[in-house]
Design a protein around this motif. Structure first.
Motif, PDB file in Angstrom:
ATOM      1  N   GLY A 280      35.930  48.381  44.735  1.00  0.00           N
ATOM      2  CA  GLY A 280      34.793  48.711  43.889  1.00  0.00           C
ATOM      3  C   GLY A 280      34.646  47.875  42.635  1.00  0.00           C
ATOM      4  O   GLY A 280      33.828  48.177  41.775  1.00  0.00           O
ATOM      5  N   TYR A 281      35.426  46.832  42.495  1.00  0.00           N
ATOM      6  CA  TYR A 281      35.246  45.955  41.338  1.00  0.00           C
ATOM      7  C   TYR A 281      34.054  45.035  41.566  1.00  0.00           C
ATOM      8  O   TYR A 281      33.754  44.673  42.711  1.00  0.00           O
ATOM      9  N   ARG A 282      33.430  44.664  40.487  1.00  0.00           N
ATOM     10  CA  ARG A 282      32.319  43.732  40.576  1.00  0.00           C
ATOM     11  C   ARG A 282      32.825  42.321  40.300  1.00  0.00           C
ATOM     12  O   ARG A 282      33.455  42.070  39.268  1.00  0.00           O
ATOM     13  N   LEU A 283      32.597  41.397  41.218  1.00  0.00           N
ATOM     14  CA  LEU A 283      32.955  39.999  40.971  1.00  0.00           C
ATOM     15  C   LEU A 283      31.955  39.429  39.977  1.00  0.00           C
ATOM     16  O   LEU A 283      30.751  39.655  40.092  1.00  0.00           O
ATOM     17  N   ALA A 284      32.463  38.694  38.999  1.00  0.00           N
ATOM     18  CA  ALA A 284      31.600  38.266  37.895  1.00  0.00           C
ATOM     19  C   ALA A 284      30.911  36.945  38.179  1.00  0.00           C
ATOM     20  O   ALA A 284      29.851  36.656  37.631  1.00  0.00           O
ATOM     21  N   VAL A 285      31.504  36.136  38.995  1.00  0.00           N
ATOM     22  CA  VAL A 285      30.965  34.809  39.309  1.00  0.00           C
ATOM     23  C   VAL A 285      31.149  34.604  40.807  1.00  0.00           C
ATOM     24  O   VAL A 285      32.189  34.964  41.350  1.00  0.00           O
ATOM     25  N   PRO A 286      30.169  34.033  41.475  1.00  0.00           N
ATOM     26  CA  PRO A 286      30.307  33.823  42.919  1.00  0.00           C
ATOM     27  C   PRO A 286      31.186  32.610  43.229  1.00  0.00           C
ATOM     28  O   PRO A 286      30.745  31.660  43.843  1.00  0.00           O
ATOM     29  N   SER A 287      32.435  32.659  42.780  1.00  0.00           N
ATOM     30  CA  SER A 287      33.346  31.535  43.019  1.00  0.00           C
ATOM     31  C   SER A 287      34.004  31.675  44.381  1.00  0.00           C
ATOM     32  O   SER A 287      34.633  32.690  44.660  1.00  0.00           O
ATOM     33  N   PRO A 288      33.937  30.657  45.220  1.00  0.00           N
ATOM     34  CA  PRO A 288      34.621  30.717  46.514  1.00  0.00           C
ATOM     35  C   PRO A 288      35.949  29.965  46.497  1.00  0.00           C
ATOM     36  O   PRO A 288      36.543  29.774  47.546  1.00  0.00           O
ATOM     37  N   THR A 289      36.416  29.532  45.337  1.00  0.00           N
ATOM     38  CA  THR A 289      37.624  28.691  45.300  1.00  0.00           C
ATOM     39  C   THR A 289      38.816  29.489  44.765  1.00  0.00           C
ATOM     40  O   THR A 289      38.879  30.703  44.965  1.00  0.00           O
ATOM     41  N   ASN A 290      39.745  28.831  44.109  1.00  0.00           N
ATOM     42  CA  ASN A 290      40.997  29.513  43.765  1.00  0.00           C
ATOM     43  C   ASN A 290      40.957  30.291  42.455  1.00  0.00           C
ATOM     44  O   ASN A 290      41.972  30.794  42.006  1.00  0.00           O
ATOM     45  N   GLN A 291      39.782  30.332  41.832  1.00  0.00           N
ATOM     46  CA  GLN A 291      39.635  31.137  40.627  1.00  0.00           C
ATOM     47  C   GLN A 291      38.808  32.383  40.973  1.00  0.00           C
ATOM     48  O   GLN A 291      37.756  32.258  41.577  1.00  0.00           O
ATOM     49  N   VAL A 292      39.289  33.518  40.544  1.00  0.00           N
ATOM     50  CA  VAL A 292      38.620  34.783  40.855  1.00  0.00           C
ATOM     51  C   VAL A 292      38.221  35.444  39.541  1.00  0.00           C
ATOM     52  O   VAL A 292      39.079  35.691  38.686  1.00  0.00           O
ATOM     53  N   PHE A 293      36.935  35.688  39.386  1.00  0.00           N
ATOM     54  CA  PHE A 293      36.433  36.305  38.157  1.00  0.00           C
ATOM     55  C   PHE A 293      35.924  37.707  38.490  1.00  0.00           C
ATOM     56  O   PHE A 293      35.086  37.861  39.382  1.00  0.00           O
ATOM     57  N   ALA A 294      36.390  38.701  37.784  1.00  0.00           N
ATOM     58  CA  ALA A 294      35.944  40.070  38.065  1.00  0.00           C
ATOM     59  C   ALA A 294      35.814  40.865  36.771  1.00  0.00           C
ATOM     60  O   ALA A 294      36.457  40.562  35.766  1.00  0.00           O
ATOM     61  N   TRP A 295      34.954  41.872  36.836  1.00  0.00           N
ATOM     62  CA  TRP A 295      34.848  42.815  35.723  1.00  0.00           C
ATOM     63  C   TRP A 295      35.819  43.960  35.983  1.00  0.00           C
ATOM     64  O   TRP A 295      35.840  44.520  37.085  1.00  0.00           O
ATOM     65  N   VAL A 296      36.623  44.287  34.971  1.00  0.00           N
ATOM     66  CA  VAL A 296      37.517  45.440  35.094  1.00  0.00           C
ATOM     67  C   VAL A 296      37.221  46.394  33.945  1.00  0.00           C
ATOM     68  O   VAL A 296      36.810  45.964  32.859  1.00  0.00           O
ATOM     69  N   ASP A 297      37.420  47.698  34.175  1.00  0.00           N
ATOM     70  CA  ASP A 297      37.144  48.629  33.074  1.00  0.00           C
ATOM     71  C   ASP A 297      38.373  48.749  32.168  1.00  0.00           C
ATOM     72  O   ASP A 297      39.418  48.145  32.421  1.00  0.00           O
ATOM     73  N   ALA A 298      38.230  49.494  31.110  1.00  0.00           N
ATOM     74  CA  ALA A 298      39.268  49.536  30.072  1.00  0.00           C
ATOM     75  C   ALA A 298      40.597  50.025  30.635  1.00  0.00           C
ATOM     76  O   ALA A 298      41.657  49.466  30.330  1.00  0.00           O
ATOM     77  N   ALA A 299      40.541  51.013  31.482  1.00  0.00           N
ATOM     78  CA  ALA A 299      41.795  51.568  32.017  1.00  0.00           C
ATOM     79  C   ALA A 299      42.500  50.541  32.900  1.00  0.00           C
ATOM     80  O   ALA A 299      43.714  50.313  32.793  1.00  0.00           O
ATOM     81  N   ALA A 300      41.722  49.898  33.774  1.00  0.00           N
ATOM     82  CA  ALA A 300      42.310  48.894  34.661  1.00  0.00           C
ATOM     83  C   ALA A 300      42.873  47.729  33.847  1.00  0.00           C
ATOM     84  O   ALA A 300      43.934  47.186  34.160  1.00  0.00           O
ATOM     85  N   LEU A 301      42.152  47.381  32.802  1.00  0.00           N
ATOM     86  CA  LEU A 301      42.600  46.261  31.970  1.00  0.00           C
ATOM     87  C   LEU A 301      43.993  46.542  31.402  1.00  0.00           C
ATOM     88  O   LEU A 301      44.911  45.719  31.502  1.00  0.00           O
ATOM     89  N   VAL A 302      44.140  47.716  30.834  1.00  0.00           N
ATOM     90  CA  VAL A 302      45.440  48.093  30.256  1.00  0.00           C
ATOM     91  C   VAL A 302      46.506  48.105  31.341  1.00  0.00           C
ATOM     92  O   VAL A 302      47.606  47.562  31.178  1.00  0.00           O
ATOM     93  N   ARG A 303      46.177  48.722  32.451  1.00  0.00           N
ATOM     94  CA  ARG A 303      47.146  48.850  33.543  1.00  0.00           C
ATOM     95  C   ARG A 303      47.594  47.474  34.037  1.00  0.00           C
ATOM     96  O   ARG A 303      48.780  47.210  34.228  1.00  0.00           O
ATOM     97  N   LEU A 304      46.624  46.590  34.218  1.00  0.00           N
ATOM     98  CA  LEU A 304      46.961  45.269  34.749  1.00  0.00           C
ATOM     99  C   LEU A 304      47.768  44.449  33.740  1.00  0.00           C
ATOM    100  O   LEU A 304      48.716  43.761  34.096  1.00  0.00           O
ATOM    101  N   GLN A 305      47.355  44.537  32.468  1.00  0.00           N
ATOM    102  CA  GLN A 305      48.040  43.710  31.467  1.00  0.00           C
ATOM    103  C   GLN A 305      49.519  44.068  31.323  1.00  0.00           C
ATOM    104  O   GLN A 305      50.323  43.249  30.886  1.00  0.00           O
ATOM    105  N   GLU A 306      49.852  45.291  31.702  1.00  0.00           N
ATOM    106  CA  GLU A 306      51.277  45.663  31.643  1.00  0.00           C
ATOM    107  C   GLU A 306      52.129  44.874  32.616  1.00  0.00           C
ATOM    108  O   GLU A 306      53.296  44.604  32.370  1.00  0.00           O
TER     109      GLU A 306
END
Lengths: 343, 343, 343, 343
Positions: A280-306
């Motif tokens: 359910g994440y929204r991809l921020a840029v239609p990149s088909p290569t090795n860089q992946v851009f996505a929007w994450v919400d505040a909770a996911a951001l904290v969780r991932l940064q850990e």
């Protein structure tokens, strides 16, 4: 538990095959400055890959150095380089282009790309203003493939840009810092022979594609950039042990390693993109290569940064962010799975 | 029979210990741009070797790049750099200093060296001319240790130069492309701590002293060169995988390897010099380091060129020449003996 | 019937008083390079007008030259100049700033002006991005008074900008190509003493304010720009007969001529603005100085272009345009009336 | 009694005819930037004088600016400018050439002149050194006519230089800061048409030949320097009121005034030279133009310095000196007689 890293594609060493090649050739005694047989062999392999036997090939150390050297070599004193306002040369190279005396002329972009029609409109407006001789004149066009956003120019887009550039006498130069990931991309339809046909210069990135360091500049029609060796030297871009770069590009272009490196990374990036979408994440840029851009919400951001190292590209108002995950040459598949598990 | 090579000290790969260190650290994931722990460890070792805990240490790729970057960082727009007319920056770097907008002000030299008294006389004459504000003003002093002729500044000579430079407000910068061979020289009395005490910047050469590539700039008082990282970036001198340089300098400054590399090469060069003298050749320059300059007659020149690669420095009228033999980090002792047998 | 000209304020010669002064001093024998008594007298008058007895005053030939010289003198290699994206240095000087190796960092503007709060936000964002050392760093702020749109910074706006610049260590430089028309403006509340107090450098324009050529740079605290004469020389900005500029500035600052020139032009521009408004034209920019910007419809455009020379600033979709009328030092009042009759 | 001045030819104002022309044209309304009819008329007169109807002619403000602009326009990034080590661009222009990124390559000279044969030998040596691609490559040749020592290239010398330059693909550029005094010299055999035929660019000096300021660059084959206007603008060398220069050159090339100015000054300089010889002084340089170099003893030096302003060029060991007397456009014949009386 170990921290995962999706920061960038230059956080590791080299592909093992390159290290091996360096070790195997270490005791050889060769001329310096890239004038040795190994560099020549690597050049031949690149020419073959580009189906451009007459191309000149030069090895430099890094992207900023390569961009500044090529741009300096192309431009005359009254000219600047046209680039997307998000182009690497415009905002991320500490003014290396300006240090050579030339202005970067920023153009509007979409997902990091210049469109031929917008470039044409810009040029028409520029020369319609009677005061154009008081301004920096467009002297070449800089693009990157893939772009800073991981997006790709299609072959049709490149052909349109190239045709316009030739019509207007503007050399077209492509920054291929991450070119392996473009060439390996299933949806990519512009190969090295296309770049050699459509561009006046481009570089095949090594540093971000499995080398310790190194970028290979390809100049399909070498008369376009005379005395390029001296221009490199003037930029501090000639290594005394030039073979350090040749050995690595020789290995990268042996048995298709360069493409293989790209493919594996793109495969993993695709896996990550699919998982993001599924969750359910929204991809921020239609990149088909090795860089992946996505929007994450505040909770996911904290969780991932850990647990994960990655770049925050842009903060959102709700405390979330647009983030970038980069899959590199040595990113293990299990790390991608671990990241997906954390999403 | 294989051809012997005494062309230069950059015709091989790296000292095996450096390759090993690159292999051992290859899989590590680290920050880019030299901001990793290995670079920091190498910096600490260099600071310790210089007995200068507050020094800033930066890793760059090659000598020309390093010189241009440091000189650009020191000079203001109205200034140029004073150098021996034989100095590397004056004639061998394709105008890399001028490319930054600054003039190299050439001074007379002896065996590649500047003397404090001649520098003082030059400065006095310069400012005695009422038109000096119409001229490029001296902004720093460039020397090399060893010089382009393999000669050494004594500690007393360095102290005299440094005292004069401080009196006149001129930063003193030493190019140490071959510094290992100076430090290893029995007659040398100026160590790294002396350089750190007497210079405002200097670099510890890697490329010509056993590394694949790399030079370590030491800035004893870092406030002298603010924002040096950005100046490096602007010169294309920041490697994305900066650790490639840190790993090598870490190895070079572990267990005295840097000195050991220098000592072995100087020992072999001394052996060659002694043999030349014994066989009646005239040494052309009193170099005590790894470069050997000698006059050979026409017959010897032909004979040697058949079997040995070396540089002809200057042709003599009788068909002979002043030649240069360089002993490098990986030159085998047996090659030196083979060369001696050919003399 | 003669064609009217409202093209610009540099289409005539000099104010007659300046020509007279040139003739009267013509036979004098003086030192060159601006080191003569007349230049010194002009400097004293400018210092007095600025109530800044310690200011350094330098005379240069034109605006682009002055901007490039001052900016080059202020910046260090890692720095660029912040300017409104409409700033003259950004788009109208053929890359003269970039030719000195420095980037122009364009900022959003309103009516040609930078606001302190937007500048603060830009700086905060810049340094909040961890990658700032990879980017050109802001090294000074360029504004123009009046701006390219003829608008004025109020004293309060200048004080806010200056306070912010000092807080952040950024020299503030004001381009006063048309300063006479600012100083003469009834609504202006920032005089020369304010500029001297708030700026680190500014120039008092001569070329567009009644001189044949010449701009006077005022540096309120001269230590900020050491060796400025040599920087000028390096930019080709030192005239051998430097007195040509001093004589003119001496005349401009005798008996208030500079202010008088400005007042008469602004009075006529105000008359034109009032007439435009009366006749139902919309003024395009709230300029209170000698430049008048208005929207005209297609019919008026055709009618005016038959009889009047002026600049079309921007085409409108309906065939009309935003046009600029400039009143210069020698524009006759009757020409303004003739233009009004044509509206 | 008034002090005599033989300091230089830029210590006065303009020839009265030029001031008159400025006054007479003062009220005209014309386009800016040198695009007016008066500039065009002046260009036509210069083309006629050069018998070169296709030449481009550009007006700049001063010599250093002109040299830097022309040299920047000719050179590519890998090139430098060859000049006599005494050439004005090498030592008297504050690094204006280096500020454009290019090295001045100094050559040995005799009386300020380059000889074709020495240039040929230098070029042969340069390209004989296998390391030439590591060095700044010669990209053009700078000479001055007359030289810094007031000496003249003969037509044969210019033809030899020009032929060599064309053979080697090097544009030849002549600095004519004092060209009036060369053209007026009885022994001169190289006229404007010769310069136009033999050089790729040269400038006709105004500032030191009777103008307030101004130099006229002549480019016989304009395709050699495309977009020169923009290069000028980038150097801050475009005056908004460009006609200020055109008016003066129009006057200088009306009714032979430029030659007349030169003739009168050379006549007086010849008178002074003859008197010096008669009185037993040794002329230091065989200058036939408006600069007179002589050796004076200690007593004469003191005596002259009391009453005359002139330059001491070089101190002699006996307390005497080599001195320079310059006769300018406005030097009165009676002052020359007064100087002679003091000798």
């Amino acid at each position: 538990m170990e921290r995962l890293s999706f920061l960038s594609d230059y956080n590791d060493g080299a592909h093992p095959a390159l290290l091996r090649a360096l070790a195997e050739t270490n005791a050889l005694v060769t001329p310096g400055y890239g004038e040795d047989d190994i560099c020549d062999a690597a050049r031949e392999k690149l020419r073959a890959a580009c189906v451009c036997p007459e191309a000149a090939v030069w090895f430099l150390s890094g992207g900023t150095q390569t961009n500044a050297t090529v741009i300096d070599a192309f431009l005359r004193p009254w000219q600047g380089v046209l680039a997307a306002e998000t182009g690497h040369v415009n905002g991320h190279e500490a003014g290396a282009v300006e240090a050579t005396g030339h202005k970067v002329l920023p153009l509007p972009q979409r997902d990091g790309k210049l469109a031929a029609e917008e470039l044409r409109a810009w040029l028409d407006r520029f020369y319609a203003d009677a005061s154009w001789p008081h301004q920096v004149q467009p002297g070449m066009v800089y693009i990157s493939q893939p772009t800073e956003y991981g997006t790709l120019y299609s072959l049709a887009e490149l052909e349109a840009l190239s045709a316009l550039c030739r019509e207007r006498g503007l050399p077209l130069y492509a920054d291929g810092a991450r070119l392996a990931y473009a060439l390996a991309c299933p949806e990519n339809d512009a190969g090295l022979p296309d770049l050699a046909r459509l561009c006046d210069a481009f570089y095949v990135g090594g540093t971000k594609c499995g080398a310790l360091l190194g970028e290979a500049v390809v100049i399909p029609r070498p008369a376009a950039l005379p005395q390029f060796f001296t221009v490199m030297k003037r930029h501090g871009a000639v290594l005394a042990k030039g073979r350090v770069l040749g050995v690595q590009f020789d290995a990268l272009f042996t048995d298709g390693l360069y493409y293989e490196i790209g493919r594996e990374a793109v495969r993993l990036a695709d896996r990550l993109r699919a998982a993001l979408r599924e969750k359910g994440y929204r991809l921020a840029v239609p990149s088909p290569t090795n860089q992946v851009f996505a929007w994450v919400d505040a909770a996911a951001l904290v969780r991932l940064q850990e647990r994960v190292a990655f770049n925050v590209w842009e903060a959102a108002e709700d405390g979330g962010a647009m983030v970038r995950f980069v899959v590199g040459c040595s990113t293990p598949a299990k790390d991608v799975e671990a990241l997906i598990a954390l999403l």
